[in-house]
Every structure is written in structure tokens, then in C-alpha cells.
Design a protein around this motif. Structure first.
Motif, PDB file in Angstrom:
ATOM      1  N   UNK A  67      46.911  32.545  44.387  1.00 33.94           N
ATOM      2  CA  UNK A  67      46.178  31.678  45.313  1.00 33.94           C
ATOM      3  C   UNK A  67      45.336  30.704  44.494  1.00 33.94           C
ATOM      4  N   UNK A  68      45.326  29.445  44.893  1.00 32.38           N
ATOM      5  CA  UNK A  68      44.411  28.468  44.286  1.00 32.38           C
ATOM      6  C   UNK A  68      43.789  27.637  45.390  1.00 32.38           C
ATOM      7  N   UNK A  69      42.517  27.392  45.277  1.00 27.44           N
ATOM      8  CA  UNK A  69      41.763  26.626  46.273  1.00 27.44           C
ATOM      9  C   UNK A  69      40.965  25.559  45.521  1.00 27.44           C
ATOM     10  N   UNK A  70      41.183  24.300  45.899  1.00 30.47           N
ATOM     11  CA  UNK A  70      40.460  23.219  45.207  1.00 30.47           C
ATOM     12  C   UNK A  70      38.965  23.279  45.475  1.00 30.47           C
ATOM     13  N   UNK A  71      38.584  23.550  46.726  1.00 27.93           N
ATOM     14  CA  UNK A  71      37.152  23.552  47.063  1.00 27.93           C
ATOM     15  C   UNK A  71      36.923  24.525  48.206  1.00 27.93           C
ATOM     16  N   UNK A  80      34.538  25.364  43.334  1.00 24.32           N
ATOM     17  CA  UNK A  80      35.672  24.471  43.090  1.00 24.32           C
ATOM     18  C   UNK A  80      36.633  25.146  42.118  1.00 24.32           C
ATOM     19  N   UNK A  81      37.934  24.857  42.350  1.00 24.37           N
ATOM     20  CA  UNK A  81      39.008  25.393  41.509  1.00 24.37           C
ATOM     21  C   UNK A  81      38.938  26.929  41.443  1.00 24.37           C
ATOM     22  N   UNK A  82      39.131  27.518  42.609  1.00 22.53           N
ATOM     23  CA  UNK A  82      39.094  28.976  42.709  1.00 22.53           C
ATOM     24  C   UNK A  82      40.531  29.502  42.587  1.00 22.53           C
ATOM     25  N   UNK A  83      40.711  30.467  41.687  1.00 19.23           N
ATOM     26  CA  UNK A  83      42.044  31.048  41.486  1.00 19.23           C
ATOM     27  C   UNK A  83      41.977  32.562  41.700  1.00 19.23           C
ATOM     28  N   UNK A  84      42.973  33.062  42.476  1.00 22.13           N
ATOM     29  CA  UNK A  84      43.065  34.495  42.758  1.00 22.13           C
ATOM     30  C   UNK A  84      44.491  34.947  42.449  1.00 22.13           C
ATOM     31  N   UNK A  85      44.575  36.059  41.734  1.00 23.41           N
ATOM     32  CA  UNK A  85      45.881  36.624  41.409  1.00 23.41           C
ATOM     33  C   UNK A  85      45.975  38.040  41.976  1.00 23.41           C
ATOM     34  N   UNK A  86      47.051  38.307  42.706  1.00 20.21           N
ATOM     35  CA  UNK A  86      47.323  39.647  43.218  1.00 20.21           C
ATOM     36  C   UNK A  86      48.574  40.176  42.517  1.00 20.21           C
ATOM     37  N   UNK A  98      46.380  43.314  49.006  1.00 16.34           N
ATOM     38  CA  UNK A  98      46.374  42.805  47.631  1.00 16.34           C
ATOM     39  C   UNK A  98      45.874  43.920  46.717  1.00 16.34           C
ATOM     40  N   UNK A  99      46.776  44.389  45.806  1.00 13.01           N
ATOM     41  CA  UNK A  99      46.389  45.412  44.848  1.00 13.01           C
ATOM     42  C   UNK A  99      46.238  44.779  43.486  1.00 13.01           C
ATOM     43  N   UNK A 100      45.274  45.338  42.714  1.00 18.05           N
ATOM     44  CA  UNK A 100      45.041  44.876  41.343  1.00 18.05           C
ATOM     45  C   UNK A 100      44.820  43.374  41.308  1.00 18.05           C
ATOM     46  N   UNK A 101      44.016  42.930  42.225  1.00 20.18           N
ATOM     47  CA  UNK A 101      43.714  41.508  42.269  1.00 20.18           C
ATOM     48  C   UNK A 101      42.622  41.129  41.276  1.00 20.18           C
ATOM     49  N   UNK A 102      42.629  39.854  40.900  1.00 15.67           N
ATOM     50  CA  UNK A 102      41.597  39.334  40.009  1.00 15.67           C
ATOM     51  C   UNK A 102      41.165  37.956  40.486  1.00 15.67           C
ATOM     52  N   UNK A 103      39.885  37.757  40.498  1.00 13.41           N
ATOM     53  CA  UNK A 103      39.320  36.451  40.805  1.00 13.41           C
ATOM     54  C   UNK A 103      39.022  35.774  39.482  1.00 13.41           C
ATOM     55  N   UNK A 104      39.500  34.539  39.346  1.00 15.22           N
ATOM     56  CA  UNK A 104      39.360  33.861  38.064  1.00 15.22           C
ATOM     57  C   UNK A 104      37.901  33.789  37.622  1.00 15.22           C
TER      58      UNK A 104
END
Length: 671
Positions: A67-71, A80-86, A98-104
Motif C-alpha cells: 500500500x502507498x498513500x501520497x497524503x 505524506x508518502x506512507x508505505x505499508x507492506x503486508x 494483514x499478517x506480518x505487516x510493516x509501516x514504513x
């Protein structure tokens, strides 16, 4: 691999974000996720509690998601520039997980997220191997909806992004406890928090506000009715240090309070503060949040310790004032009421209070007072003290009755015992006009012993008595003035002082100016005082254009001369030696040297010496000028003595040194 891209421009979520973007994904994804990589682009998502722009979701075939969100706007903050990985992302018709997720932004805090669409239940858990846990459970279908957060060793620094950057931000420490939030369509309606703080530290960019190793407990309960919040809370600050310019405080404080908040004003209807080693204080406050302005307030305390109360909470604000070195002891009752931008009532009772200046300028002991001051009412204050000191002078016990009408204070008469005499003050009047304090009084000093006075001031022992009249003293805008002429009687003569002005008398460097005119001082009394050697006769001394800065002379024009008239004129050989030493190394006692050594005393006709001080140089002269020399003592009678000085320019510090040496072995040349 089958790639699939779906693009939408704008989405408005009806009430909240609980189904949000993920529901939207579910509706438009029909293919099995393990078989394809799908990229979803959404320009704008809006909900009552947040908005997100520039959303991009990539669902990979192995089951992960990016997941990426500009704002992102949420809770008044912008990311701004929020990145989430599941690592494991599951999405079906019943739930999204969402397992083992990480917020940038916080890569060291992995999370697990699960949301059931039908029951609208949310489970979110953030945990680290360091036993840190943020666990959130929420039920959005319940009415009211309810969310519970459990914190275990939660790092306080993670809250920095949610707080205003203008204030102190947490840098370390942990939080434990629970936070329960309930709400309805209007948003959050109830908050209950029970938190334990440990080793919490915070600071701001200026360094003027900081905390270190804070520990304690915080309990808050708040309910919203319409736009108004009713709240109550308790804080037990158990340890740590807090610096809030200029205050520096340690743990041990407790607070219990309740009140209301409507978004514009904060009202503390009842608060009890326990100040360590001071006492308990009740407090009511109405505060304008937007204007940062106190609208109303009341503070009540009984039997408060002034020693710690003044040192910890008042003295830090007085560092640049004349009270910076002041210490207080004793106890006090206080009732302070504030409204309409000013104090309305101040009821103050002092019990066996002592106030002492660290620089030994003043001290009062055994103060007992009842001061019932009202802004709109006339009242009388009763003040008494047992003893004290003023510039080293001992003061006796006295009682005053001060009439008060708002910012107008009057003391018709007062007597201040001073040594074996007294200072009688009349018509004391103090008032505040346009935020400037001004006061005036007149006074009479009855005869006091010069011996007692000089002993009290650690001066050489003097003889005779001192008395005087002070016509009127006034103070306005840091300027203390004497209107008229001060009259004192000392050394059997008179001392007149006029044009006296003292600027900033309570500051660090007061400046005094004026003129002194001393007449017919008895030299016998005067020289006995200073072990100068005996001189019999009378002297006049005028000091014009006197200016002292921080009580050190920087300018004056002083002239000393024998008084007119007939009187006995004798001078001892020791006095001759000391006078000659004031003229410098070239000072010479004149004439009749061959046989005068056998005499202890000599006759003289006149004595005269002057000093004009400018730029730290004293220009000297005597009763007669003889070219480069000047006569200090002009001989007369048998045997006679004449003292001549040769150095007309003398540094002020050097002249002071000579005065200090006059009692030493300065040998005059006697002719």
C-alpha cells in the motif's frame, strides 16, 4: 502472470473508514489473488475522520500486498508518502487480514491487522521482540461503537508524530495500561484512560521545556454531551524532573481535577493539587484555549509552607529583580480570586513569617499579618513584626494598620524603632496608576547614638548623635526623589542634602545623584572617629554634582575648608603625617623643622583640600595655590605647621589607598 489494473478517481465513504478502501477492493476484485498481480489506483478517499490521496495498492500473486498513500489526513495530522507492506494479505467476502505487516514510518514495530465486514470488528496488534505491545480491539457495529487499546511497555517516543511539533515531544520512556474509546455518528463520545508512565523523557527544540525520567499514574474519564465534554482525572507524579522555564520541579506532586471543555474554553471546576513540602491548594480555572488567556481563577490554600513554596514556585520568576536573593520562612493562608483580567480578591494571612535578603540589605522576623484586600472594597490590613534589619541597622518591633481601597494604600502614621531612636513616618501613600506603582511619604528621625549607628554599620566608632528631617520622598517609574532638603545633625554640625535622586533603587545597579552641604563639623569628634590623629577646630564640607553608580562614586566636586569663626585650632603630629600622605609622595610639612619634632601638637590657621573627580581622576587643590604645589594646612601660632601637597592629579583608586594608609607609618617631612 496475469496483471490487472483498475483506476478510479475519487471515493467518498459514507460515514466512517471502517470498511474503507478494503471494501472497495473486494467489490472490484473477482479473480483469485494467488494467480494474478493486481494494481489498484485510487485518487482520493474521504471519510468524516480522515482523507487519503494518491492511493496505490499492489496485490502480488504470492499473497503479499503493498500500500502507498501520497497524503493522509487523520486526527488533525498530515502524513505524506506512507508505505505499508503486508507479507500475508488475505481478502475474501468476510474479512481482510494483514499478517506480518510493516509501516514504513515505524519499521521496527510489525503489526497484524484483521477486520470482519459483517460484524465490523477490528483487531490490530503491534508488537516487538522487546516485549512492546500496542493491541487495539474495536467493535464498530455496536452502538455506541467501542475501541479498546492495551499498552504494554509502549514506547512513548512513538507518540511524537501525533503531537504538535511546537511543544515538547517524547523521546523515551514507556506507557502501560488501557485506553477505552466509545463513539457515535458525531465521533468520539467517551474516553477512559488508565496509564502508568515510566522513565518518560521529552523536550522541545528550544530546550526551554524538558522532562527526564518521569514516572507516575494518569487516570482520565471524559464524556461528551453535544459539543461539551465533562471530564475528571487524577495524576500521581511519583518521580522524575521537569524543567518548564523558569520552573524546575521534582516528582511528588498529585492532582485531582474535574471540569468541562467545549473546544474553545477549558473549565476546571474543582482541582486539588498537593505541592510537596508546601501543602494542598484548591484551584478553579476558566481558560480560553485559543487565546491562551486566563479568564477566571481562584486559588485557596491553608497553612502553606512559604520556605518551599516561595523557593520553588515564585523565586524562579524573580531572578532579574531585587528579590532574587530573598528567602522566606513561616506559613500562610491565601485566597486569591481573579476575574476580568485582574485580581479581584487577595486574602492573605501570615503566621510567624521571616523574610531575609541574601545580600544583607533587609530582613524582618516574626511577621504576623491579616491582609483582606478587595479590588472594590475598602479594608484595613494589620501588619506586625518582631524585629528586623535595614542595611545593617537593627529595627525594633512595630505594628502598622494600612488602609486599602483597590490599588490605593495609605498609612497615616507609623513608627519604626531604630537603635535607641525611632523613624517616624507620616502620610505614606502608595498607588498604582496606569500599571505603574508610585508612593510618597515624609519622615522624622529622632536622635540616635552615632556610636550605636557606626557599630551597627561596621564603621569606625563615631561620637555624638544623629537626627534629621526628611521633607518628602516620592517614587515613580523607578525614580526615587527627595523633594526639599534633608537635614541631619551629626558631629555637632549640620548636614544638608538636596536634589537627591536615586534611579532604580531596587535594581542591580542603582544610580544616586545630589548635593551635600556639611557645616561646622567638630573636627575633634570626627578625627577621633577615624584614628586620624587629633585635630581641633571646625570644618565645612561641600560635595556638589555627586553621582554614584552602584554605590561607587563616578563624579563629584568636593571642597573641605575650615569653618569661619573663632575656635581652638590644634593639629597633632600624627594628623600632619596623615594629611601630608594624602598629597602623595611629594607631600611636605613646612617650616621650623629643627625643633618642632619635640611637639605633639601644632597651631594652624586654615585647613583646606578639594577634589574634583572626573574620569576616575581626582584633581586636587588646597587653601592656597603655589604654582605646582598647594597648601593643605596653613600654619599659625607657635609652634606652627604647614603641609604642602604637590600632586594635583591623583587616580581615585590611589587616593582611596592613601586614605586607607593614613593610620599607617606615613612620615611627613617637617621643616
Amino acid at each position: 502472470m496475469l496483471n490487472k489494473t483498475i483506476i478510479y478517481t475519487k471515493i467518498y465513504l459514507p460515514s466512517c473508514c471502517r470498511s474503507g478502501l478494503l471494501i472497495f477492493c473486494l467489490l472490484f476484485l473477482s479473480a483469485p489473488l494467488y494467480a494474478i498481480q493486481i494494481t489498484l489506483n485510487v485518487a482520493d478517499v474521504a471519510a468524516p475522520s480522515f482523507t487519503a490521496r494518491g492511493i496505490k495498492v499492489i496485490l502480488a500473486q504470492e499473497g503479499s500486498a503493498e500500500f502507498s498513500i501520497d497524503e493522509l489526513h487523520m486526527a488533525g495530522k498530515i502524513w505524506r508518502k506512507v508505505y505499508i507492506h503486508c507479507t500475508e494479505f488475505l481478502l475474501n467476502s468476510t474479512r481482510v487480514t494483514c499478517h506480518k505487516g510493516k509501516l514504513d514510518a515505524i519499521p521496527d514495530l510489525p503489526f497484524t491487522f484483521s477486520y470482519e465486514f459483517a460484524s465490523q470488528r477490528l483487531e490490530l496488534q503491534l508488537a516487538t521482540n522487546a516485549n512492546e505491545l500496542w493491541q487495539v480491539s474495536a467493535d464498530f457495529r455496536a452502538k455506541p461503537w467501542r475501541a479498546t487499546a492495551l499498552l504494554r511497555n509502549a514506547q512513548g517516543k512513538r507518540l511524537a508524530g501525533l503531537l504538535s511539533p511546537n511543544g515538547p515531544l517524547p523521546t523515551q520512556g514507556t506507557l502501560n495500561g488501557t485506553l477505552v474509546v466509545q463513539g457515535d455518528k458525531g465521533g468520539v463520545s467517551q474516553i477512559n484512560a488508565d496509564l502508568q508512565l515510566a522513565d518518560l523523557a521529552a523536550t522541545d527544540t528550544s530546550g526551554l521545556h524538558a522532562a527526564e525520567k518521569l514516572s507516575g499514574e494518569l487516570h482520565v474519564n471524559a464524556d461528551r454531551t453535544g459539543p461539551k465534554w465533562n471530564w475528571r482525572g487524577a495524576l500521581d507524579w511519583q518521580g522524575g524532573e521537569l524543567f518548564w522555564q523558569p520552573l524546575y520541579l521534582r516528582g511528588g506532586h498529585t492532582l485531582q481535577a474535574s471540569g468541562q471543555w467545549d473546544g474553545a474554553q477549558l473549565k476546571v471546576t474543582q482541582a486539588m493539587v498537593n505541592l510537596p513540602e508546601v501543602g494542598k491548594v484548591e484551584l478553579n480555572v476558566l481558560w480560553d484555549i485559543k487565546k491562551s488567556n486566563l479568564l477566571e481563577g481562584r486559588l485557596v490554600g491553608e497553612n502553606l509552607s512559604l520556605a518551599n513554596g516561595f523557593a520553588n514556585y515564585a523565586k524562579p520568576f524573580l531572578e532579574q529583580s531585587a528579590l532574587s536573593a530573598t528567602e522566606l520562612k513561616g506559613r500562610a493562608d491565601v485566597d486569591w480570586q481573579y476575574r476580568n483580567g485582574a485580581t479581584q480578591v487577595l486574602l492573605l494571612k501570615l503566621h510567624d513569617v521571616a523574610v531575609e535578603d541574601g545580600e544583607k540589605r533587609f530582613a524582618l522576623h516574626g511577621i504576623n499579618a491579616d491582609i483582606p484586600w478587595h479590588a472594590q472594597l475598602q479594608n484595613v490590613a494589620h501588619v506586625a513584626f518582631a524585629d528586623g534589619e535595614l542595611m545593617g541597622l537593627p529595627l525594633g518591633a512595630t505594628q502598622w494598620q494600612i488602609q486599602m481601597r483597590g490599588m490605593d494604600f495609605t498609612l497615616p502614621t507609623a513608627t519604626l524603632p531604630l537603635l535607641d531612636g525611632k523613624l517616624e513616618v507620616s502620610d505614606f501613600h502608595m498607588q498604582n496608576v496606569n500599571n505603574l506603582w508610585q508612593w510618597s511619604f515624609s519622615s522624622t528621625l529622632t536622635s540616635i547614638s552615632m556610636q550605636k549607628l557606626s557599630t551597627a554599620l561596621h564603621w569606625p566608632e563615631m561620637y555624638g548623635s544623629l537626627s534629621g528631617f526628611i521633607p518628602k520622598v516620592s517614587y515613580l517609574d523607578k525614580l526615587l526623589k527627595v523633594d526639599g532638603t534633608l537635614l541631619f545633625r551629626v558631629f555637632d554640625g549640620t548636614v544638608l542634602a538636596n536634589n537627591l535622586e536615586l534611579f532604580d533603587p531596587f535594581g542591580r545597579a542603582p544610580r544616586l545623584s545630589g548635593n551635600l552641604d556639611m557645616r561646622e563639623l567638630d573636627l575633634d569628634l570626627l578625627t577621633r572617629t577615624f584614628s586620624f590623629g587629633n585635630i581641633q577646630g571646625r570644618i565645612d564640607l561641600g560635595v556638589n554634582n555627586l553621582e554614584l553608580v552602584n554605590w561607587l562614586p563616578v563624579r563629584f566636586d568636593a571642597k573641605l575648608a575650615s569653618s569661619p569663626g573663632k575656635y581652638r585650632k590644634k593639629i597633632s603630629q600624627k594628623a600632619v603625617e596623615n594629611i601630608s600622605s594624602l598629597g602623595g609622595a611629594g607631600g611636605v610639612a613646612a617650616l621650623q623643622r629643627s625643633f618642632l619634632r619635640i611637639f605633639e601638637n601644632f597651631g594652624y590657621d586654615r585647613i583646606g583640600l578639594s577634589c574634583m573627580l572626573q574620569n576616575d581622576i581626582c584633581t586636587m587643590a588646597g587653601v592656597e595655590d603655589n604654582g605646582n604645589a598647594y597648601t593643605i594646612v596653613k600654619g599659625g601660632g607657635i609652634p606652627a605647621i604647614t603641609v604642602i601637597g604637590y600632586n594635583r592629579k591623583v587616580g581615585w583608586s590611589e587616593l582611596l589607598n592613601r586614605l586607607k594608609r593614613v593610620s599607617q607609618d606615613n612620615k611627613a617631612v617637617i621643616k
